[in-house]
Design a protein around this motif. Sequence first.
Motif, PDB file in Angstrom:
ATOM      1  N   PRO A 272      49.103   0.621  -7.775  1.00 37.32           N
ATOM      2  CA  PRO A 272      49.506  -0.650  -7.167  1.00 37.32           C
ATOM      3  C   PRO A 272      49.087  -0.724  -5.703  1.00 37.32           C
ATOM      4  CG  PRO A 272      51.329   0.342  -8.386  1.00 37.32           C
ATOM      5  CD  PRO A 272      50.251   1.371  -8.329  1.00 37.32           C
ATOM      6  N   ASN A 273      48.622  -1.904  -5.270  1.00 36.75           N
ATOM      7  CA  ASN A 273      48.331  -2.111  -3.859  1.00 36.75           C
ATOM      8  C   ASN A 273      49.626  -2.032  -3.059  1.00 36.75           C
ATOM      9  OD1 ASN A 273      45.562  -2.673  -4.455  1.00 36.75           O
ATOM     10  ND2 ASN A 273      46.155  -4.755  -5.045  1.00 36.75           N
ATOM     11  N   LYS A 274      49.507  -1.752  -1.775  1.00 35.94           N
ATOM     12  CA  LYS A 274      50.671  -1.630  -0.902  1.00 35.94           C
ATOM     13  C   LYS A 274      50.638  -2.693   0.193  1.00 35.94           C
ATOM     14  CE  LYS A 274      52.093   2.251  -2.858  1.00 35.94           C
ATOM     15  NZ  LYS A 274      53.364   2.363  -3.587  1.00 35.94           N
ATOM     16  N   LEU A 275      51.778  -3.280   0.465  1.00 32.49           N
ATOM     17  CA  LEU A 275      51.937  -4.162   1.615  1.00 32.49           C
ATOM     18  C   LEU A 275      53.024  -3.549   2.496  1.00 32.49           C
ATOM     19  CD1 LEU A 275      51.556  -6.682   3.302  1.00 32.49           C
ATOM     20  CD2 LEU A 275      53.115  -7.899   1.767  1.00 32.49           C
ATOM     21  N   TYR A 276      52.587  -2.912   3.560  1.00 34.88           N
ATOM     22  CA  TYR A 276      53.535  -2.251   4.449  1.00 34.88           C
ATOM     23  C   TYR A 276      54.005  -3.237   5.515  1.00 34.88           C
ATOM     24  CZ  TYR A 276      52.224   2.173   2.274  1.00 34.88           C
ATOM     25  OH  TYR A 276      52.014   3.195   1.369  1.00 34.88           O
ATOM     26  N   ARG A 277      55.229  -3.728   5.337  1.00 38.84           N
ATOM     27  CA  ARG A 277      55.830  -4.664   6.285  1.00 38.84           C
ATOM     28  C   ARG A 277      56.395  -3.880   7.478  1.00 38.84           C
ATOM     29  NH1 ARG A 277      54.369  -9.967   5.294  1.00 38.84           N
ATOM     30  NH2 ARG A 277      55.090 -10.717   3.258  1.00 38.84           N
ATOM     31  N   ASN A 278      56.046  -4.356   8.654  1.00 40.31           N
ATOM     32  CA  ASN A 278      56.508  -3.739   9.889  1.00 40.31           C
ATOM     33  C   ASN A 278      57.979  -4.081  10.118  1.00 40.31           C
ATOM     34  OD1 ASN A 278      56.879  -2.998  12.652  1.00 40.31           O
ATOM     35  ND2 ASN A 278      54.685  -3.261  13.000  1.00 40.31           N
ATOM     36  N   GLN A 279      58.816  -3.057  10.251  1.00 40.32           N
ATOM     37  CA  GLN A 279      60.263  -3.256  10.408  1.00 40.32           C
ATOM     38  C   GLN A 279      60.704  -3.334  11.875  1.00 40.32           C
ATOM     39  OE1 GLN A 279      62.288  -3.498   7.326  1.00 40.32           O
ATOM     40  NE2 GLN A 279      60.128  -3.918   6.896  1.00 40.32           N
ATOM     41  N   HIS A 280      59.750  -3.354  12.807  1.00 40.61           N
ATOM     42  CA  HIS A 280      59.995  -3.536  14.240  1.00 40.61           C
ATOM     43  C   HIS A 280      60.665  -2.326  14.892  1.00 40.61           C
ATOM     44  CE1 HIS A 280      60.481  -8.179  13.302  1.00 40.61           C
ATOM     45  NE2 HIS A 280      59.422  -7.619  12.724  1.00 40.61           N
ATOM     46  N   ASN A 281      60.822  -1.234  14.169  1.00 44.92           N
ATOM     47  CA  ASN A 281      61.501  -0.062  14.715  1.00 44.92           C
ATOM     48  C   ASN A 281      60.707   1.220  14.493  1.00 44.92           C
ATOM     49  OD1 ASN A 281      61.754   0.296  11.984  1.00 44.92           O
ATOM     50  ND2 ASN A 281      63.998   0.319  11.933  1.00 44.92           N
ATOM     51  N   LYS A 285      58.045  -0.874   5.379  1.00 42.11           N
ATOM     52  CA  LYS A 285      58.604  -0.959   4.038  1.00 42.11           C
ATOM     53  C   LYS A 285      57.581  -1.613   3.121  1.00 42.11           C
ATOM     54  CE  LYS A 285      62.349  -3.038   1.320  1.00 42.11           C
ATOM     55  NZ  LYS A 285      63.512  -3.977   1.355  1.00 42.11           N
ATOM     56  N   ASP A 286      57.316  -0.971   1.987  1.00 39.74           N
ATOM     57  CA  ASP A 286      56.366  -1.534   1.029  1.00 39.74           C
ATOM     58  C   ASP A 286      57.008  -2.708   0.290  1.00 39.74           C
ATOM     59  OD1 ASP A 286      54.328  -2.058  -0.755  1.00 39.74           O
ATOM     60  OD2 ASP A 286      54.879  -0.436  -2.115  1.00 39.74           O
ATOM     61  N   LEU A 293      51.348  -9.013  -4.480  1.00 41.12           N
ATOM     62  CA  LEU A 293      50.038  -8.429  -4.169  1.00 41.12           C
ATOM     63  C   LEU A 293      49.809  -7.059  -4.798  1.00 41.12           C
ATOM     64  CD1 LEU A 293      49.927  -9.365  -0.378  1.00 41.12           C
ATOM     65  CD2 LEU A 293      48.553 -10.390  -2.202  1.00 41.12           C
ATOM     66  N   ALA A 294      50.818  -6.501  -5.452  1.00 44.26           N
ATOM     67  CA  ALA A 294      50.701  -5.138  -5.975  1.00 44.26           C
ATOM     68  C   ALA A 294      49.834  -5.068  -7.226  1.00 44.26           C
ATOM     69  CB  ALA A 294      52.089  -4.574  -6.279  1.00 44.26           C
ATOM     70  N   PHE A 295      49.954  -6.084  -8.088  1.00 51.17           N
ATOM     71  CA  PHE A 295      49.309  -6.055  -9.407  1.00 51.17           C
ATOM     72  C   PHE A 295      48.498  -7.331  -9.642  1.00 51.17           C
ATOM     73  CE2 PHE A 295      53.427  -3.841  -9.724  1.00 51.17           C
ATOM     74  CZ  PHE A 295      53.001  -2.581 -10.117  1.00 51.17           C
TER      75      PHE A 295
END
Length: 558
Positions: A272-281, A285-286, A293-295
């Motif tokens: 699965p593709n990964k979308l790493y969301r920036n948590q600002h800290n 988080k994927d 966007l994963a599949f």
Amino acid sequence: MAGLASWSQLPRLQALTAQTGAAPSPGFRFTDVTSQAGIQFQHNSGAFGGKFLPETLGSGCAFLDYDRDGWQDILLINGTDWPGHKKRRSTLRLYHNNGNGTFTDVTSRAGLDVEMYGMGVAVGDYNNDGFPDILITCVGQNRLFRNTGKGTFVDVTNSSGLGKREGFSTSALWFDYDRDGLLDLFVCNYVKWSPEHDVFCSLDGKHKSYCTPEAYRGATCWLFHNRGNGTFEDVTAASGIFDSSSKSLGVALFDGNHDGWPDLLVANDTQPNKLYRNQHNGTFKDSAVEAGLAFSSEGKARAGMGVDVGDFDNSGTPGVAITNFDNEMIGLYRMSGKSFEDIAPQSGVGIASRNSLGFGCAFLDVNLDGWLDFAVANGHIDETVRNIRGNVGYAQPPELFLNGGKGIFREVAAEVGGDFDQPKVGRGLAYADFDRDGDLDLLLTTNNGPAHLYRNDQLTGNRSIRFRLMGTKSNRDGIGATVRVFAGGLTQSRLVKGGSSYLSQCELPVTFGLEKRERIERVVIDWPSGRTEEYKNLAAGRCYECTEGKGIVPQDGY
């Protein structure tokens, strides 16, 4: 049903076709200027008959202005012969742009005449001294070369803290994930592989063939935090990036949720593709599954290779393209509600790409009409593929999709000249305005073959406006900044980004097509630092240098 609605909207392209009975001219021509430009390059995959997995995947390319003279130079990544099978010496190649349509090989002079099994490249000014530095991803030890500002580079791999860490690295990018004004480094890794642990794969049970990634365990990507003193800290585990199941080949920077913090989209091969969301800290988080966007739309993990992000529908929200294996189609995603929808099948991109194996890809406004088009480098991984699937070749034509608006694209590679549509074993792809005439030219690499430089010549008189950013509180390159242009009722946006495509990097200045417009009403720049700047009533046909907090200066021409 959403797809049917987009078909019924009859974009500009379809309307023109209905009126004239034929599709309109692309409005530009490509000319293959590789030879006359002085670029003589041959990629060495190291293939000797052993069918080692890395041989099928290289290599990448980059446009960069390494000496800050205002002209985009070219970097071509190379492999080398495997130990025990040494026949020749091969290194990467750095070509200096002479400003007259020609390039000079300055590899040795620049201190880059170094052998390594190179795969990809990421360019970024990690020490904010005004000169771009180079990260080369490799099979084995990746290499970091610091730009001295005097036309030379110094290998700082070990002193930077990036040494003693071997892997099978592919694409990489520089980005400032914590917005401290310093570029951090993200590196994709493919699988756990070494010559000593090479797996025997065979199609007939007798002769060795190239393995698919399923034959090997995955490998985590790496994230390195820039300490600001020339060294980096490995924060892969602490940041939430660690994932040993990934088989990563492409990575793109984008801010899909408009929060001003850079996220990462990673294209994985058979995972699965990964979308790493920036948590600002400092953590990620994927959220690829929730984002759609994963599949594939059928819920399957495809063989993701290259990836790019761009606002191709001028909605203000970036869309996504991911190239995949043959018989899988390119994924073309745009925001629909709170998640992304794959519109490839009804866009004209999906069906045209079904029998191709895509690698490098890029959104760019190739005809300067104000809409992002889409270019793809295609080529298979096995020269015997024709024996397996009669309709699929090893060398494959690149594809170029013109954007007709409303999510509809038309494939025009055969119409743009320069033998652009001739079959190639394509891999890397990058764009830049190397001749400073205001339009975007293409650089394409091939596996175990030559590179191709295609000059773009406009035929309709369409104009553009370009912006080169320089951060002060933000990182010097302005990577992560969003630039929006308002002109004649059309709003366009571009992200200043490293990475994207496949193993490659495009130029950092951003280009906006304006058709015949003489001016833009305004440009808005959202810097990574959080600062927003706006400038009004700017003339077309120029490049503007924008320095954060200090204003905007028009350059002479592009």
